[in-house]
Every structure is written in C-alpha cells, then in structure tokens.
Design an enzyme around this catalytic site. Structure first.
Site, mmCIF file in Angstrom:
data_model
loop_
_atom_site.group_PDB
_atom_site.id
_atom_site.type_symbol
_atom_site.label_atom_id
_atom_site.label_comp_id
_atom_site.label_asym_id
_atom_site.label_seq_id
_atom_site.Cartn_x
_atom_site.Cartn_y
_atom_site.Cartn_z
ATOM 1 N N THR A 1 0.825 -1.210 0.000
ATOM 2 C CA THR A 1 0.000 0.000 0.000
ATOM 3 C C THR A 1 0.858 1.257 0.000
ATOM 4 O O THR A 1 0.611 2.192 -0.771
ATOM 5 C CB THR A 1 -0.950 -0.001 1.215
ATOM 6 N N CYS B 1 -8.355 -6.840 2.220
ATOM 7 C CA CYS B 1 -8.482 -5.441 2.621
ATOM 8 C C CYS B 1 -9.927 -4.960 2.630
ATOM 9 O O CYS B 1 -10.220 -3.892 3.157
ATOM 10 C CB CYS B 1 -7.656 -4.554 1.692
#
Length: 408
Positions: A73, A327
């Site tokens: 990320t 996620c």
C-alpha cells in the site's frame, strides 16, 4: 480434531522457516541501526544492501532502483503520488483500471479531488484490461498509467508488457502493482516495460510490514509522503526495518529458486480444483481468465448463496478461504472487481477465492471437494433467493459450465 487447511495465500502466507531464521539474527545479536557509522550499524547496513541486491536480482533491476517500504500500500501510494506531483507541470491525467487494488484506486480517486483528471478503464468478463482501451484513453496531458500485473481477487494476468510498450512509445510513465504476481510468475522490469513496480513481503512467505518500490533510474519521481531523514537515498525517510528487509531479501531469493517447480505443482492442484468444483456443483462459475491466471488462484461465484455463509461453514470444517481481497473483507458490498466484470450484484455476493500455497497437498483438495458440495446444498436449501427465475446465458455469465441457462 478438526483438519486445518489454509487456502488463503493471496491474503498472506506463512513465513518460510529460513526467512524466520535470517530475521532472528537481526532481532537479537545484529541489532544496529543501518545509518550508524560504528561496527553495529555497518553490520546492519551490509545486510540491508545484500537484501536489496536479492530483491533487485529477482526483478532484473539495479539495487539502487529499489526503495524499501512498509508494504504494498505504501509503495503504491509513493509511486502514484511521486509521479503525479513531480510531473504536474507536464500534465494532470492518470489512467488506471476498474479492478485495481484499493491502494491504487483510492489513491488516484483522491488525486482526482486535487486537480488531477482520472480515467478508470473498464475490463472484460475475465477482468482483463484492453490495450486498445488504454491507447484510446491517452491524451496529451497523460503523465501516468497504473495497471496491476495480476488481479488479487480473480487471478487474471494483465497484458502489462504490451501496455508498457505503448506507454514508453508515448513518453508516459508506467507503474504496475505486482504484489500478487511477484514470486509466482516471472516479473522482469525490462520485459514488462515498467518504470515503477510494487512488491510486498508477506505474499511470498516473507514477513508482514515490508515491501519495496522499484523506480527505474531516470524516472521523474520525487517522494511526497514523508519528511524526515536521509534514509533510502532520500527517497523514504525513517529508520529502516532491518529484520523485515532481511526477511524480504531471503523470501525473494527463495521464491526465485523455487518458482518454476512451485508454479507447476500449484497449477496442477489449481486445475484439478477448478475442474472438479465446476463438475460436481451446479450453478457455479469460474471467475477470472480461464488460462491467463496466477498458478495458485481459483475463484468462483456460487449462485443462490452468500459468500460469507460459505466461508463460515468452511471455517467450521477447518478450511480457510476468502471472498476476495482481505483489505475489503469487512465490507457488505459485493466486490468492485466482480461488478466491473459484469457479474450481477446477487451473484457477486456468492464469491469465494481459493488461493493455494507451497504446503497444500492433493489431500487438501480431496478434503475441500468432500466438504464443499454438502455445504452448498445446505445453504441453497435455506436461501431466500428465487431459483426459478432464469435468464439466457450471456457474456456476463461466461464461466458457467453447467448448462446453457443460468438462474438468479
């Protein structure tokens, strides 16, 4: 005692014992700060640079082009923000796809609120981006194209080399998120024609909390997220996560040594799983490309059932799977990837993802094939969904191998 089977390797992998052993040395005796000039610091520095060489070698890069991050990320954010703001005087247009990981999608959407123009390209029924669509979307203001190498939810492998060639011809920087593909299929930055590439440690039997961003030498990119010290050649401030970096380096080394053998083994297990699931269970469709997919990845939509109910039932039988990206597992909304592929909401809610790993066996597949059909049968018997409403098979229903009529 309940049998335990782990089928969620796209979410995370167990840390390889050799990786643990390497990391432990730098959690105990070799504890120095890599930026320190004394013996302890320089010993840590040497190990960090050796790990950088291993990661670079795994993707055909120069060690100086590797920046260590806290994971995928952060690397995605660094790549996109760094290119966008550094090149803003040249243009403000960014191209991506509708099936990207949220680390990319949410980043470009945020930039869209800050004066950038974002084009989100559609995908076909397999989750594949068209090179022609990318070409048609390019304008004289386009500064960045970011398309993932392989999709985390359906396993489809994108035509990254072709898109990269197009971007290079047009003088546009190209980033790919290779978090899911790295360590499973060949990833070479020159062959893929990329300028920036993201990887993560915990998808390849390395530790969590470590990743890397490849930045091709000469790329117009400047760090915009952190301000601090001079670590990572002024590209990522903050004390290096030495044990994590060592772990990523070792994991990358092991992945390269075992990739061909593991890919062949996992492909055999995957193909058997896909074949027998679609043969033994009615009204199930494979999602993602039938052949251009990751070797360990099988994903399905089971009609008339909620995915969470299946996952809970599997967990009670000792099988760990997922309904898509880890996620977004807490969201009640269906997968944005499946919706982009044209799968109806009610069918997309019935998705599960089976992602295999190096320790899975034929016996694990046997066990899944034993417990899954009765779970489906029981849940369908309880389902309020109308199984009598039929619709003609269309492109949206590609992957159904049971009949020429599907039901919702």
């Amino acid at each position: 005692m309940t049998r335990r089977v782990y089928f969620d390797h796209s979410a995370t992998t167990p840390v390889h014992p050799e990786v643990v052993e390497e990391m432990c040395r730098f959690l105990k005796d070799n504890f120095g700060n890599p930026t320190s000039l004394h013996y302890f610091g320089q010993k840590a520095r040497k190990a960090v640079e050796e790990a950088r060489e291993k990661v670079a070698a795994a993707i055909g890069a120069n060690p100086a082009e590797i920046v260590f991050t806290s994971g995928g990320t952060e690397a995605d954010n660094m790549a996109i923000h760094g290119v966008a703001y550094t090149n803003r005087n040249r243009g403000n247009h960014i191209i991506t796809s509708a099936v990207e990981h949220h680390a990319v999608l949410n980043t470009v959407k945020a930039l869209g609120k800050q004066g950038f123009t974002v084009t989100i390209l559609p995908v076909d029924q397999y989750g594949m981006v068209s090179v022609e669509d990318v070409a048609a979307a390019i304008t004289d203001k386009t500064i960045l194209i970011t398309i993932m190498h392989a999709n985390n939810e359906v396993g489809t492998i994108m035509p990254i080399a072709e898109i990269g060639r197009l971007a290079r011809e047009r003088g546009i920087l190209f980033h790919t998120d290779a978090v899911q593909s790295f360590g499973k299929i060949p990833v070479n930055v020159d062959e893929l024609n990329v300028d920036l590439l993201t990887i993560s440690g915990h998808k390849i039997y390395g530790p969590k909390g470590i990743g890397a961003l490849y930045i091709r030498k000469g790329t117009r990119w400047r760090q915009t997220l952190f301000h601090g010290g001079a670590q990572e050649r002024l590209r990522r401030a903050g004390t290096e996560n030495t044990p994590g970096i060592i772990g990523l380096g070792k994991a990358a080394e092991l992945a390269m040594a075992n990739m061909e053998q593991e890919a062949a083994y996992l492909t055999r297990l995957r193909d058997r799983l896909i074949r027998e699931v679609t043969e033994k269970i009615s009204h199930v469709r494979l999602t993602g490309h039938p052949t251009k997919r990751l070797p360990n990845h099988a994903s399905f939509c089971f009609e008339f059932i909620e995915g969470e109910s299946m996952l809970l039932s599997l967990d009670l039988q000792g099988i760990a799977a997922s309904s898509g990206s880890a996620c977004t597992s807490g969201s009640l909304e269906p997968s944005h990837v499946l919706l982009a592929m044209g799968i109806p909401h009610e069918v997309a809610h019935g998705s599960i993802r089976i992602t295999l790993g190096r320790d899975n066996t034929e016996e694990d597949i046997d066990y899944f094939l034993e417990v899954m059909p009765p779970i489906v049968e029981r849940l369908r018997a309880m389902s309020p969904l109308d199984q009598e409403t039929e619709f003609a098979l269309s492109d949206r229903c590609n992957g159904c191998r049971v009949s020429h009529t599907c039901r919702v």
